[in-house]
Design a protein around this motif. Structure first.
Motif, PDB file in Angstrom:
ATOM      1  N   LEU A   1     -35.980  28.872 -11.484  1.00  0.00           N
ATOM      2  CA  LEU A   1     -35.520  29.857 -10.506  1.00  0.00           C
ATOM      3  C   LEU A   1     -34.134  30.366 -10.869  1.00  0.00           C
ATOM      4  CD1 LEU A   1     -36.699  28.066  -7.224  1.00  0.00           C
ATOM      5  CD2 LEU A   1     -37.928  29.736  -8.628  1.00  0.00           C
ATOM      6  N   VAL A   2     -33.320  29.490 -11.402  1.00  0.00           N
ATOM      7  CA  VAL A   2     -31.993  29.874 -11.892  1.00  0.00           C
ATOM      8  C   VAL A   2     -31.795  29.173 -13.232  1.00  0.00           C
ATOM      9  CG1 VAL A   2     -29.501  29.800 -11.516  1.00  0.00           C
ATOM     10  CG2 VAL A   2     -31.034  30.145  -9.568  1.00  0.00           C
ATOM     11  N   SER A   3     -31.360  29.928 -14.223  1.00  0.00           N
ATOM     12  CA  SER A   3     -31.177  29.342 -15.557  1.00  0.00           C
ATOM     13  C   SER A   3     -29.684  29.235 -15.870  1.00  0.00           C
ATOM     14  CB  SER A   3     -31.863  30.204 -16.619  1.00  0.00           C
ATOM     15  OG  SER A   3     -31.684  29.655 -17.898  1.00  0.00           O
ATOM     16  N   GLY A   4     -29.185  28.018 -16.024  1.00  0.00           N
ATOM     17  CA  GLY A   4     -27.796  27.801 -16.377  1.00  0.00           C
ATOM     18  C   GLY A   4     -27.565  27.993 -17.866  1.00  0.00           C
ATOM     19  N   LYS A   5     -26.319  27.954 -18.280  1.00  0.00           N
ATOM     20  CA  LYS A   5     -25.978  28.172 -19.684  1.00  0.00           C
ATOM     21  C   LYS A   5     -26.371  26.979 -20.548  1.00  0.00           C
ATOM     22  CE  LYS A   5     -22.079  31.260 -18.665  1.00  0.00           C
ATOM     23  NZ  LYS A   5     -20.598  31.441 -18.771  1.00  0.00           N
TER      24      LYS A   5
ATOM     25  N   ALA B   1     -26.027  27.984  -7.045  1.00  0.00           N
ATOM     26  CA  ALA B   1     -26.391  27.488  -8.383  1.00  0.00           C
ATOM     27  C   ALA B   1     -25.889  28.430  -9.460  1.00  0.00           C
ATOM     28  CB  ALA B   1     -27.907  27.317  -8.477  1.00  0.00           C
ATOM     29  N   ARG B   2     -26.029  29.728  -9.217  1.00  0.00           N
ATOM     30  CA  ARG B   2     -25.545  30.705 -10.203  1.00  0.00           C
ATOM     31  C   ARG B   2     -24.027  30.614 -10.346  1.00  0.00           C
ATOM     32  NH1 ARG B   2     -29.230  33.907  -7.128  1.00  0.00           N
ATOM     33  NH2 ARG B   2     -31.210  34.205  -8.267  1.00  0.00           N
ATOM     34  N   GLU B   3     -23.350  30.465  -9.206  1.00  0.00           N
ATOM     35  CA  GLU B   3     -21.879  30.406  -9.231  1.00  0.00           C
ATOM     36  C   GLU B   3     -21.386  29.145  -9.935  1.00  0.00           C
ATOM     37  OE1 GLU B   3     -20.904  30.664  -5.125  1.00  0.00           O
ATOM     38  OE2 GLU B   3     -21.137  32.857  -5.016  1.00  0.00           O
ATOM     39  N   ASN B   4     -22.180  28.084  -9.886  1.00  0.00           N
ATOM     40  CA  ASN B   4     -21.751  26.794 -10.467  1.00  0.00           C
ATOM     41  C   ASN B   4     -22.490  26.462 -11.772  1.00  0.00           C
ATOM     42  OD1 ASN B   4     -19.897  25.250  -8.329  1.00  0.00           O
ATOM     43  ND2 ASN B   4     -21.466  26.417  -7.203  1.00  0.00           N
ATOM     44  N   ASP B   5     -23.152  27.458 -12.303  1.00  0.00           N
ATOM     45  CA  ASP B   5     -23.845  27.311 -13.600  1.00  0.00           C
ATOM     46  C   ASP B   5     -24.806  26.121 -13.610  1.00  0.00           C
ATOM     47  OD1 ASP B   5     -24.535  28.050 -16.188  1.00  0.00           O
ATOM     48  OD2 ASP B   5     -23.015  26.759 -17.095  1.00  0.00           O
ATOM     49  N   ALA B   6     -25.619  26.030 -12.575  1.00  0.00           N
ATOM     50  CA  ALA B   6     -26.636  24.977 -12.497  1.00  0.00           C
ATOM     51  C   ALA B   6     -28.012  25.597 -12.688  1.00  0.00           C
ATOM     52  CB  ALA B   6     -26.569  24.266 -11.151  1.00  0.00           C
TER      53      ALA B   6
ATOM     54  N   MET C   1     -25.180  20.876  -1.400  1.00  0.00           N
ATOM     55  CA  MET C   1     -24.090  19.959  -1.727  1.00  0.00           C
ATOM     56  C   MET C   1     -24.103  19.605  -3.210  1.00  0.00           C
ATOM     57  SD  MET C   1     -23.683  16.505  -2.562  1.00  0.00           S
ATOM     58  CE  MET C   1     -25.143  15.761  -1.883  1.00  0.00           C
ATOM     59  N   ALA C   2     -25.294  19.397  -3.760  1.00  0.00           N
ATOM     60  CA  ALA C   2     -25.421  18.948  -5.152  1.00  0.00           C
ATOM     61  C   ALA C   2     -24.945  20.020  -6.142  1.00  0.00           C
ATOM     62  CB  ALA C   2     -26.869  18.571  -5.441  1.00  0.00           C
ATOM     63  N   VAL C   3     -25.393  21.266  -5.951  1.00  0.00           N
ATOM     64  CA  VAL C   3     -25.000  22.308  -6.899  1.00  0.00           C
ATOM     65  C   VAL C   3     -23.499  22.600  -6.804  1.00  0.00           C
ATOM     66  CG1 VAL C   3     -27.289  23.355  -7.014  1.00  0.00           C
ATOM     67  CG2 VAL C   3     -25.652  24.166  -5.312  1.00  0.00           C
ATOM     68  N   LYS C   4     -22.917  22.458  -5.587  1.00  0.00           N
ATOM     69  CA  LYS C   4     -21.484  22.672  -5.450  1.00  0.00           C
ATOM     70  C   LYS C   4     -20.685  21.507  -6.026  1.00  0.00           C
ATOM     71  CE  LYS C   4     -21.628  25.774  -1.449  1.00  0.00           C
ATOM     72  NZ  LYS C   4     -21.207  25.977  -0.019  1.00  0.00           N
ATOM     73  N   SER C   5     -21.354  20.353  -6.165  1.00  0.00           N
ATOM     74  CA  SER C   5     -20.679  19.174  -6.731  1.00  0.00           C
ATOM     75  C   SER C   5     -20.727  19.166  -8.254  1.00  0.00           C
ATOM     76  CB  SER C   5     -21.325  17.898  -6.189  1.00  0.00           C
ATOM     77  OG  SER C   5     -21.183  17.822  -4.788  1.00  0.00           O
ATOM     78  N   GLY C   6     -21.420  20.132  -8.850  1.00  0.00           N
ATOM     79  CA  GLY C   6     -21.399  20.276 -10.308  1.00  0.00           C
ATOM     80  C   GLY C   6     -22.570  19.662 -11.058  1.00  0.00           C
TER      81      GLY C   6
END
Length: 543
Positions: free
Chosen positions: A150-154, A218-223, A193-198
């Motif tokens: 759904l969201v692809s991180g780097k 998730a997009r903002e935190n590259d998850a 909480m998890a995606v904001k925790s990195g």
């Protein structure tokens, strides 16, 4: 369709090469169940090269031996898995292909190691607590869990811990750290909480929808966010299978075979190592098969047809392991041994190609210009343009008939052929000696006789060097004696170079005294008819 190799003797002469080509052509025209391939057991000499180029016929392929090799037997197709593929992909290949061992290969397809059914099963049973010691491509996670990104991180590689959201959110917050992977159901608060925790990867189980707020975070935190159809329990159970197969492959004490390995060597190795399967690699170390013990219990040997020879010492290395189908020859019968009755045509004519020409005629087949030219050249070569005592009226008749088909003038073509073949310019002693060399074992004697035709040329400057080479070869190969015939085909005389300790035997055979290392025999031009029989008679007379 089985391949059958047709070849003449070692150190092939023109008859040996041309007969192999002509008879292969005949067999391919008259029999369709096999593919008959002309071959050679050594380099072609200049005379033969001239003939092949004149009629625009390619040089037959060279074969080193006819031992039964891995390439001759049936073996299993390899199952190859990329080194970065997941355990899940490896497992599917094992199950779908019904195998127990797979090859692990790099991006170029080259062999890296082996993995077995048992190796993959062990990973399936392991706890996921040690997951952080592996570098796992994110796509392995997606494929293994049949997920949807759904969201692809780097980050494309994951190497953190796995956390399962099976507790209160505060407990999860205390356990989680940057770079981890969280497996959770439809708990928006925990996901956010998890995606904001990195965390690096969020696995949402049960196929549940993921809130836009979570996706934005998730997009903002590259998850990376992956939705999977499995429930949390099954996702946890399956995730170990995303580990790359390279982490379980065996790389030490791996025994592999090559296509040109002999079956004898394979049996010896298999007896030493009790492995179930052995990879077969090509020259580029790419797996081309998998060999098991049952493959070497019943196999077909190389199929061959011998032309212009019948003695083991003059044939291909490993001939005792080959399946000899036919022998077409015009020399003395040596010691051929076959397991089954075969076609064995041996006739007292001057050339094997004369026999093959007769075989064509019996089937009412007219050879092509090229094949006719090759057979005619072979007859002219072996009979020294009809001057050899081995020449028969049948040879002359065949040569004239073939010359008409080939469109050549016998005298003109023969002279050009011999001039091309008898030039010694630029040749080493070894090349000269092995131009046409044959070895013999008669009683307790092992000896060799080489013959070089001389046509408007003299090898005076080479004689001492040739004798030195012969002395060295005799000691290395432990021959009793060696002879080199320097045959003047115009004046019909041969000078013999001799090395060995059996001068009395030579005197008995030819009535000639060996002065130094040479003697002359006028009128002697045929090794087969004028030399070998006399040596055999002299040896037999010694008891």
């Amino acid at each position: 369709m089985a391949e059958v190799y047709v070849f003449g003797h070692r150190n092939p002469d023109t008859d040996s090469i041309c007969s192999a080509i002509a008879y292969s052509e005949f067999k391919n025209q008259t029999e369709k169940e096999n593919n008959y391939l002309p071959a050679r057991l050594g380099p072609v000499n200049r005379e033969t090269q001239f003939v092949l180029e004149y009629f625009n016929v390619p040089v037959p392929d060279f074969i080193e031996n006819v031992y039964t090799q891995v390439s001759d037997i049936r073996f299993d197709e390899p199952v190859n898995v990329d080194i970065n593929a997941s355990m899940y992909e490896a497992w599917k290949e094992i199950i779908n292909k019904n195998v127990r061992t797979i090859n692990i290969v790099d991006e170029e397809g080259k062999f890296c190691g082996l993995a077995t059914l048992g190796d993959v099963a062990k990973i399936y049973l392991q706890s996921s607590s040690g997951f952080s010691k592996y570098e796992v491509p994110v796509m392995n996670l997606v494929k293994t869990l049949d997920g949807e990104i759904l969201v692809s991180g780097k980050e494309k590689i994951f190497n953190g811990d796995i956390i399962v959201a099976a507790m209160q959110i505060d407990d999860i917050r205390r356990r989680i750290k940057k770079g981890d992977l969280l497996i959770v159901g439809n708990r928006k608060d925990v996901q956010l909480m998890a995606v904001k925790s990195g965390i690096k990867v969020l696995i949402v189980t049960g196929g549940h929808e993921v809130d836009d707020e979570v996706l934005t975070a998730a997009r903002e935190n590259d998850a990376t966010v992956v939705r999977v159809p499995f429930d949390t329990f099954d996702a946890v159970k399956l995730i170990n299978q995303s580990i790359p197969v390279r982490y379980i492959m065996k790389t030490e004490d791996v025994v592999s075979f090559r296509l040109d390995d002999t079956i004898d060597d394979v049996k010896e190795t298999m007896f030493k190592y009790k492995y179930r399967n052995f990879p077969i690699l090509d020259n580029h170390r790419k797996p081309v098969g998998m060999l098991a013990r049952h493959h070497i219990l019943n196999y077909s040997r190389k199929k061959v047809i011998l032309v212009d020879h019948n003695e083991k010492s003059q044939s291909a290395e490993g001939i005792e392991q080959a399946d000899i189908l036919e022998i077409i020859d015009h020399h003395r019968i040596g010691s051929p041994q076959t397991e089954q009755p075969i076609v064995f045509i041996n006739r007292p004519v001057g050339c094997t190609s004369t026999i093959i020409f007769d075989i064509y005629g019996r089937e009412n087949i007219v050879p092509s210009r090229e094949i006719a030219g090759l057979m005619c050249a072979a007859i002219l070569s072996d009979t020294l343009m009809f001057k050899s005592p081995t020449c028969t009226p049948e040879d002359v008749k065949a040569a004239k008939f073939l010359a008409d088909i080939a469109g050549i003038e016998i005298e003109k073509f023969g002279k050009a052929m011999f001039e091309a073949g008898t030039s010694l310019e630029g040749k080493s002693e070894e090349e000269i000696f092995f131009t046409d060399f044959k070895e013999f074992k008669i009683g307790d004697y092992e000896f060799g006789v080489s013959q070089v035709n001389i046509f408007y040329s003299s090898p005076e400057y080479l004689k001492n060097r040739l004798i030195d080479f012969m002395e060295k070869m005799m000691k290395e190969k432990k021959y009793d004696f060696l002879l080199l015939m320097l045959t003047d085909i115009i004046n019909e005389v041969s000078e013999f170079l001799f090395v060995g300790n059996h001068r009395e035997l030579i005197r008995m055979a030819f009535g000639a005294d060996v002065k130094g290392n040479s003697f002359m025999l006028p009128g002697v031009v045929s090794r087969k008819k004028q030399v070998i029989p006399k040596i055999i008679s002299a040896i037999n007379s010694l008891g």
